[in-house]
Design a protein around this motif. Structure first.
Motif, PDB file in Angstrom:
ATOM      1  N   THR A  39     -78.565 -31.406 101.100  1.00 30.87           N
ATOM      2  CA  THR A  39     -77.488 -31.390 100.113  1.00 30.87           C
ATOM      3  C   THR A  39     -76.315 -30.590 100.695  1.00 30.87           C
ATOM      4  OG1 THR A  39     -78.190 -29.343  99.048  1.00 30.87           O
ATOM      5  CG2 THR A  39     -79.175 -31.389  98.213  1.00 30.87           C
ATOM      6  N   GLU A  40     -75.190 -30.678  99.987  1.00 28.42           N
ATOM      7  CA  GLU A  40     -74.015 -29.921 100.431  1.00 28.42           C
ATOM      8  C   GLU A  40     -74.341 -28.427 100.468  1.00 28.42           C
ATOM      9  OE1 GLU A  40     -70.575 -31.203  98.149  1.00 28.42           O
ATOM     10  OE2 GLU A  40     -69.618 -29.296  98.728  1.00 28.42           O
ATOM     11  N   SER A  62     -74.848 -37.335 102.975  1.00 24.44           N
ATOM     12  CA  SER A  62     -73.901 -37.823 101.973  1.00 24.44           C
ATOM     13  C   SER A  62     -74.293 -39.209 101.480  1.00 24.44           C
ATOM     14  CB  SER A  62     -72.495 -37.887 102.573  1.00 24.44           C
ATOM     15  OG  SER A  62     -71.639 -38.573 101.690  1.00 24.44           O
ATOM     16  N   ASP A 102     -75.620 -36.613  93.851  1.00 25.69           N
ATOM     17  CA  ASP A 102     -75.505 -36.558  95.308  1.00 25.69           C
ATOM     18  C   ASP A 102     -76.611 -37.428  95.895  1.00 25.69           C
ATOM     19  OD1 ASP A 102     -77.793 -35.065  94.978  1.00 25.69           O
ATOM     20  OD2 ASP A 102     -77.011 -33.202  95.813  1.00 25.69           O
TER      21      ASP A 102
END
Ligand code: CTP
Length: 400
Positions: A39-40, A62, A102
């Motif tokens: 994840t980010e 992404s 996401d």
């Protein structure tokens, strides 16, 4: 050992993300094809290059990768297992409420594979009612959880919330991957499962009930649906139910009788895990009984024994499964019920044993078959017991 298994390893944004590197390496060493998904938030803690190098393919970061469009459906559909380690409060919350914001949360919603979440967060967050509620919902849907440990956390605090040891996570993942490989497929099987205790009204406020929590019946329904069966769950409890299950809510023995018998004709298997009242008040008082009226006399009458009724009208090939909750002479009573009700399998449990039966998350059972077979399943969580029951059903079907 894990040759040919595809594992999506989701890594969320917590300090424990560095331990996911070890989880990744161990799974690859065991032969699995590991697809890292960061994840980010995770990228604030670990670099993608590490996962590019250690995973079986380049890490995904992404949903909007121009080279590889709509990755979530492909990654979710082809996985044999999805692991989230560490699982943060954010990811657990999104997953429990069905929000995909996401790549990782999209994969979690797009997959039919077993999912193993390994929460890690600060103690206050871990103990927050919202986080615990979300976990309860996820568990109810069959998501597997490796609980965090007590230990040193970020910032030097000590408490519950530290990510479980990578070896423990890999062990849990391995047993899930091997269990799902050996589990018989139930695709197309039409099943009715009952769960919970019935409530027989005395007046508009009071009822005669029992301690059944419905957890074992729900676990059987969820596990059967996960293996491809078409499940109708007739239940008295309000536990969460997966969308792929047709849930029918009932209260009384008479409602359960109607719900089951009206559908039984087309069922291949009926599992009566519910604790159905044997007696009900002849008539419920139309208005609340007042204390001033003195102790009421409640006259009871027998309910219909649904299982015995099913045994009497069963069609060839249909498999009937009953439960026997006993406090003494378990095998004797269970065997007697198996015979008297004319069914194929009976799942007996001794509810006087610690951790067994009503209200617990665990159970220990003996499964007796009309063919004389007998399987002891030692204390395990109710989902594992459900797997053993479904294995016994598969065996009974193939030998009938
Ligand atoms: N059952 C049923 N209908 C009823 C009562 C029980 O279908 N009215 C089913 C339960 O769902 C369970 C099995 O029968 O699968 C065992 O029920 P139990 O009440 O233990 O059997 P009984 O014959 O009532 O024996 P006991 O005297 O121990 O109560």
């Amino acid at each position: 050992m894990l040759e040919g298994k595809r594992v999506v390893l989701g890594v969320a944004g917590g300090i424990a993300a560095y331990k996911a590197i070890d989880v990744c390496r161990r799974l690859v060493d065991a032969g699995a094809h590991v697809v890292p998904v960061l994840t980010e938030g995770a990228l604030h803690f670990v670099g993608r290059t590490t996962f590019d190098a250690l995973g079986s393919e380049r890490a995904w970061t992404s949903l909007w990768d121009e080279q590889r469009p709509i990755p979530h459906t492909h990654l979710g559909q082809t996985a044999d297992l999805v692991i989230v380690a560490p699982a943060t409060a954010r990811v657990l919350g999104l997953y429990a409420t069905g929000i995909s914001d996401d790549l990782l949360t999209n994969i979690l919603l797009a997959t039919r594979a077993p999912v193993l979440v390994c929460p890690a967060m600060h103690t206050e967050m871990w103990e927050h009612a919202a986080v615990q509620d979300n976990l309860r919902v996820l568990r109810g849907r069959g998501v597997h959880v490796v609980e965090p440990e007590v230990g040193r956390l970020a910032g030097g605090d000590v408490g519950a919330g530290r990510l479980a040891d990578p070896a423990t996570i890999v062990e849990a993942a391995t047993s899930l991957l091997l269990a799902s490989a050996s589990a018989p497929d139930l695709t197309g099987l039409r099943m009715i499962v009952t769960a919970g205790g019935t409530r027989e009204p005395i007046d508009p406020v009071r009822f005669i009930g029992n301690r059944s929590s419905g957890k074992q019946g729900h676990a059987v329904a969820e596990e059967a649906a996960a293996r491809g069966a078409k499940v109708t769950l007739v239940t008295t409890v309000r536990l969460p139910v997966s969308a792929r299950i047709d849930a029918v809510r009932v209260d009384t023995a008479a409602e359960m009788e109607h719900a089951v018998l009206s559908r039984a004709e087309s069922a291949d298997v009926v599992v009566m895990a519910a604790a159905v009242a044997d007696f009900r008040p002849v008539q419920a008082a139309p208005s609340k009984l007042k204390k001033a009226g003195g102790p009421p006399e409640v006259r009871l009458e027998p309910t219909v024994d649904i299982l015995a009724e099913l045994g009497g009208r069963r069609r060839p090939g249909q498999v009937l499964v009953g439960f026997a909750a006993e406090t003494d002479d378990l095998r004797v009573h269970a065997a007697e019920k198996l015979q008297r009700k004319g069914i194929d399998l009976i799942v007996g449990n001794d509810i006087s044993e610690p951790g067994v039966g009503f209200e617990h998350d665990t159970n220990a059972v003996v499964i007796l078959g009309a063919d004389g077979s007998s399987v002891e399943v030692p204390l395990a969580d109710k989902r594992a017991i459900a797997r053993a029951i479904l294995d016994a059903i598969s065996n009974a079907r193939s030998s009938s």
